[in-house]
Write an enzyme that holds these catalytic residues in place. Structure first.
Site, short mmCIF file in Angstrom:
data_model
loop_
_atom_site.label_atom_id
_atom_site.label_comp_id
_atom_site.label_asym_id
_atom_site.label_seq_id
_atom_site.Cartn_x
_atom_site.Cartn_y
_atom_site.Cartn_z
N HIS A 132 31.96 45.02 2.60
CA HIS A 132 31.41 45.21 4.00
C HIS A 132 30.60 46.56 3.84
O HIS A 132 30.62 46.97 2.68
CB HIS A 132 32.71 45.65 4.88
N CYS A 189 32.92 39.00 3.17
CA CYS A 189 34.55 38.86 3.02
C CYS A 189 35.13 37.55 3.55
O CYS A 189 34.86 36.78 2.60
CB CYS A 189 35.11 39.94 4.17
#
Length: 273
Positions: free
Chosen positions: A212, A115
């Site tokens: 994630h 991310c």
């Protein structure tokens, strides 16, 4: 005043923590002779749960550091998620961590970003709408040939994807980010999501992703360990999803044992009338 219960303190139920509230309690040093995985201890670090599974594998030593000397002792470096990518990127540069990370990637040590960490590994991060603050553009680490533009709308979605190839291992994860990342000179996807793709793959040990939970997938961890030169490492694999559900079940049982749940339900029913 009526009391619905007293919940005794417990230490043996392991529930995932809320972002970086417990960073000060994390291990901050590499361990001699161990397979050391360094996670950059960013000021705005988010999504600690990305590392919960590998932290519980006794043969892997996960530690969190913002010390260049300690970072240099790792066999694998992870740039984690961030609540403020630009601020944390400037922090990395101010601490001279950028040079250690870039040198490690050039030396063939696996470096991956998740991310915000993925965004940092690119060429630039732009914030034209001031989503994160006053700084509008900052140079990235230049490890991956990608540019990121932060956007007003946040992406939040659970994903099923194929890792590494369209017919690669089936994996699961989720996205929660504000940004669009595009490659220079052609895409080299890391993950394949339906008809689309995610991330950039420079090699088995050098990639970035918005996914994630990617390190909760055994195929991903196995490839990273192989890229780090540790394919023969004795890993204590276990079903982390099952373990996590068991912990929540134990917490629920603990609450039911000490709290008047029927009284709570009765009050809820009365409020609905």
């Amino acid at each position: 005043m009526p009391v619905i219960g007293v919940l005794p303190y417990f230490k043996d139920i392991h529930i995932e923590e809320e972002d970086s509230v417990a960073l000060a309690q994390r291990v901050v040093f590499p361990r001699p002779g161990a397979f050391n995985i360094a996670v950059l201890a960013l000021p705005h670090l988010s999504n600690f749960t990305d590392f919960s599974w590998i932290e519980r594998m006794g043969s892997l030593h996960v530690y969190y550091t913002d010390d260049p000397a300690q970072l240099a002792g790792a066999q694998l470096i992870i740039l984690p998620g961030s609540k403020n990518t630009i601020d944390d990127l400037l922090y990395i540069r101010g601490r001279s961590l950028d040079r250690v990370v870039v040198d490690a990637a050039r030396a063939g040590i696996p470096v991956v970003g998740i991310c915000g960490g993925y965004q940092m590994m690119g060429l630039t991060v732009a914030d034209p709408y001031g989503v994160e603050g006053a700084v509008r553009t900052v140079d990235g680490l230049g490890i991956l040939p990608v540019h990121t533009v932060l956007e007003k709308e946040k992406t939040t979605v659970v994903r099923r994807f194929r890792f590494g190839a369209t017919d690669g291992p089936a994996c699961a994860g989720y996205e929660i980010h504000m940004g669009r990342t595009e490659a220079v000179g052609g895409e080299r996807p890391l993950n394949y999501v339906g008809e689309g793709f995610d991330g950039y793959r420079a090699g088995a040990g050098c990639w970035g992703t918005y996914m994630h939970g990617i390190l909760d997938n055994r195929a991903v961890v196995e490839e990273l360990l192989a890229a780090a030169g540790a394919p023969g490492l004795e890993i204590k694999w276990f079903d982390y999803k099952k373990f996590r559900e068991e912990q929540y079940d134990r917490l629920a049982d603990h609450i039911r044992s000490h709290v008047n749940m029927e009284g709570i339900y009765r009050n809820l029913r009365l409020q609905k009338r």
